[in-house]
Design an enzyme around this catalytic site. Structure first.
Site, mmCIF file in Angstrom:
data_model
loop_
_atom_site.group_PDB
_atom_site.id
_atom_site.type_symbol
_atom_site.label_atom_id
_atom_site.label_comp_id
_atom_site.label_asym_id
_atom_site.label_seq_id
_atom_site.Cartn_x
_atom_site.Cartn_y
_atom_site.Cartn_z
ATOM 1 N N LEU A 136 -3.636 -1.669 5.686
ATOM 2 C CA LEU A 136 -4.836 -1.173 6.352
ATOM 3 C C LEU A 136 -5.987 -1.304 5.367
ATOM 4 O O LEU A 136 -5.870 -0.852 4.220
ATOM 5 C CB LEU A 136 -4.664 0.291 6.761
ATOM 6 C CG LEU A 136 -5.873 0.830 7.523
ATOM 7 C CD1 LEU A 136 -5.864 0.316 8.963
ATOM 8 C CD2 LEU A 136 -5.921 2.340 7.497
ATOM 9 N N GLU A 149 0.864 -1.187 0.000
ATOM 10 C CA GLU A 149 0.000 0.000 0.000
ATOM 11 C C GLU A 149 0.895 1.230 0.000
ATOM 12 O O GLU A 149 2.119 1.113 -0.060
ATOM 13 C CB GLU A 149 -0.938 -0.016 1.217
ATOM 14 C CG GLU A 149 -0.213 -0.013 2.549
ATOM 15 C CD GLU A 149 -1.139 -0.012 3.767
ATOM 16 O OE1 GLU A 149 -2.316 0.364 3.638
ATOM 17 O OE2 GLU A 149 -0.659 -0.378 4.849
HETATM 18 N N1 PMP Z 1 -3.229 2.749 4.356
HETATM 19 C C1 PMP Z 1 -2.634 3.442 5.339
HETATM 20 C C2 PMP Z 1 -1.301 3.011 5.831
HETATM 21 C C3 PMP Z 1 -3.274 4.576 5.882
HETATM 22 O O1 PMP Z 1 -2.686 5.277 6.862
HETATM 23 C C4 PMP Z 1 -4.540 4.957 5.378
HETATM 24 C C5 PMP Z 1 -5.311 6.111 5.956
HETATM 25 N N2 PMP Z 1 -4.638 7.260 6.186
HETATM 26 C C6 PMP Z 1 -5.097 4.218 4.331
HETATM 27 C C7 PMP Z 1 -4.427 3.100 3.867
HETATM 28 C C8 PMP Z 1 -6.430 4.593 3.733
HETATM 29 O O2 PMP Z 1 -7.474 4.304 4.631
HETATM 30 P P1 PMP Z 1 -8.828 5.129 4.624
HETATM 31 O O3 PMP Z 1 -9.414 4.996 3.265
HETATM 32 O O4 PMP Z 1 -9.649 4.469 5.671
HETATM 33 O O5 PMP Z 1 -8.486 6.547 4.956
#
Ligand code: PMP
Length: 281
Positions: free
Chosen positions: A200, A176
């Protein structure tokens, strides 16, 4: 300005955290960022669910109910009266004499406040550049932990290189971004890393999967390599604050023709519609 602080709304100046709060000393805590559109929180239920899931994964009981936290958030929004913003919500394990062992029977520290920020319209339209960096983080990236050293080092490396994001890989498998989920489009198919312990599971990622399902857009949650990333038809990132942003240059090389791709743009439109439907933009 105002802040959610341990079950109440108070003036931000009044919110003080002890130096032996485990969030401060160990990074022992979890957080969420929720987007506020038109004064309304977007996908709030999903964020609160993940907040509690992250806590459970580190054996931490949150001493407030989901309903209480929701009502605190609405009370804060009411007091602040802001239209577009991001809500930062954090729960740390609480105050205890410094010792690694998880203490029993202490109350955590709850903090929540608004960060200013408009929708990143220019980035969404023009796309951004990224670097590729080794994913040096731990193996519990599914927990939205406030310990973010690996993420901040990667993000800073990207910014030093004049880029917006660092795309992380483990042994050439793209996981990611430093604060985003990464997607590629290959032959009309959306591909993103499976939601396991290495990423995440972004709320925006989950929203996009729903949108793709609803609109019969083919998608697969599967691993892809750095080589596949560099040769993809389109690449984009997703997150709560950035929404859907095309990645047009990686390590100085153009993706496709170096312009935001058609499928990325289509997803942006559909995502905006879902924001409008929920928050009445
Ligand atoms: N990956 C990481 C490591 C993050 O910190 C985030 C959020 N800042 C995301 C993915 C994206 O998650 P979300 O769509 O819930 O903001």
């Amino acid at each position: 300005s105002f802040i959610i602080f341990n079950g109440d709304i108070t003036d931000r100046q009044n919110a003080k955290v002890d130096i032996e709060d485990r969030g401060y000393q160990f990074g022992d805590g979890i957080y969420e960022v929720v987007r506020i559109y038109n004064g309304h929180p977007f996908a709030l239920t999903a964020h609160i669910e993940r907040f509690f899931e992250s806590a459970a994964k580190i054996q931490m009981d949150i001493s407030y109910s989901k309903e209480k936290i929701e009502s605190l958030i609405y009370a804060l929004l009411d007091k602040e009266g802001k239209s577009t913003a991001s809500l930062y919500l954090q729960y740390s394990r609480g105050i205890s004499v410094r010792n690694h062992v998880i203490p029993k029977n202490i109350n955590g520290t709850l903090v929540g406040y608004l960060l200013d920020g408009e929708r990143p319209v220019a980035l969404m339209e023009n796309g951004v550049s990224a670097i590729i960096a080794a994913d040096t983080r731990w193996l519990h990236c599914d927990i939205k932990s406030i310990s973010l050293l690996g993420n901040i080092l990667a993000k800073s490396k990207a910014v030093e290189a004049g880029c917006t994001e660092a795309i992380l890989h483990r042994d050439q498998i793209v996981t990611e971004g430093s604060s985003t989920n990464i997607w590629i489009v290959q032959d009309g198919e959306l591909i993103t890393h499976p939601a396991n312990n290495l990423i995440l599971n972004g709320i925006t990622r989950q929203q996009l999967i729903m949108i793709a399902t609803q609109h019969d857009m083919p998608y697969t949650e599967k691993s892809f390599t750095v080589t596949e990333l560099l040769h993809a038809d389109e690449v984009f990132l997703t997150s709560t604050t950035l929404e859907i942003v095309p990645i047009t240059i990686i390590d100085g090389k153009k993706i496709g023709n170096g312009k935001p791709g058609a499928i990325t743009k289509e997803l942006q439109k559909l995502f905006t519609l879902s924001i409008e439907a929920e928050c009445g933009l």
